[in-house]
Structures are given as structure tokens and as C-alpha cells.
Design a protein around this motif. Sequence first.
Motif, PDB file in Angstrom:
ATOM      1  N   UNK A  99       0.836  -1.196   0.000  1.00 63.34           N
ATOM      2  CA  UNK A  99       0.000   0.000   0.000  1.00 63.34           C
ATOM      3  C   UNK A  99       0.875   1.253   0.000  1.00 63.34           C
ATOM      4  N   UNK A 100       1.853   1.290   0.887  1.00 65.94           N
ATOM      5  CA  UNK A 100       2.728   2.456   0.993  1.00 65.94           C
ATOM      6  C   UNK A 100       3.493   2.694  -0.304  1.00 65.94           C
ATOM      7  N   UNK A 101       4.030   1.641  -0.886  1.00 61.55           N
ATOM      8  CA  UNK A 101       4.750   1.773  -2.156  1.00 61.55           C
ATOM      9  C   UNK A 101       3.822   2.301  -3.249  1.00 61.55           C
ATOM     10  N   UNK A 102       2.599   1.769  -3.305  1.00 63.80           N
ATOM     11  CA  UNK A 102       1.635   2.191  -4.321  1.00 63.80           C
ATOM     12  C   UNK A 102       1.192   3.634  -4.097  1.00 63.80           C
ATOM     13  N   UNK A 103       0.897   3.991  -2.866  1.00 61.60           N
ATOM     14  CA  UNK A 103       0.445   5.356  -2.563  1.00 61.60           C
ATOM     15  C   UNK A 103       1.523   6.370  -2.915  1.00 61.60           C
ATOM     16  N   UNK A 104       2.745   6.106  -2.499  1.00 65.18           N
ATOM     17  CA  UNK A 104       3.853   7.025  -2.765  1.00 65.18           C
ATOM     18  C   UNK A 104       4.096   7.176  -4.264  1.00 65.18           C
ATOM     19  N   UNK A 105       4.100   6.071  -4.987  1.00 66.46           N
ATOM     20  CA  UNK A 105       4.352   6.112  -6.433  1.00 66.46           C
ATOM     21  C   UNK A 105       3.200   6.759  -7.201  1.00 66.46           C
TER      22      UNK A 105
END
Length: 103
Positions: A79-85
Motif C-alpha cells: 500500500x505504501x509503495x503504491x500510494x507514494x508512487x
Amino acid sequence: MRSEVSVTFKGAAPVRIDLNEVQPMPHDVARWWLDDQFTQMGCEPLRPTGKLLTADKVVVVAEAAGLAKFQEAKWSQEFARAASAALGKPVVHIDVATLGISY
């Protein structure tokens, strides 16, 4: 440069996901991942017009996931990787109670 996503739920300490040592997710993969989670969780658009901004999608997925889902290390990291990207920001804070997001 610091890279982190934090998610705050009412009455709970913020969940902080450190992305400093994590491979960034490609933008198109991040959008697909968020779309998939949005559909799987049965989320609805925030706006009555049905228009769904990427920031709205991030907030709605976090809300649908709830605090329990963020306790799952693998899911919360994705989730964090997707949100940031998807948002194109290294530091993102999501406040689920107010449905707000800041950078």
C-alpha cells in the motif's frame, strides 16, 4: 531523502511505513494495484459525481482496509509503495478520520 507513508486512524497511534530501503513501485503498477484494491474492497467514490482522483482512491482504500489490514506487514508495505508512487510524493500522510491527505 526520507520516504515514508503514515496512516492515522481515530483513537490509534499513526501507522508509519518506512520506504527508505524499499524498491520504488513503477507509477503504472501503483495505479493498477490501487485500482485492484479499490475493486476488491468494494470501495465507492467519495464524490457524488463519481469522479475519482488518485488521492481519493488512496484515502478510500486506506479507510476500507482499516487498522487491522495495516498490521499485515506485506499488505501495508505494498500500500505504501503504491500510494507514494501513484501520488509522486516521497512523504505521504493519510488521515482516515477526516478523509484527508497531506504531503
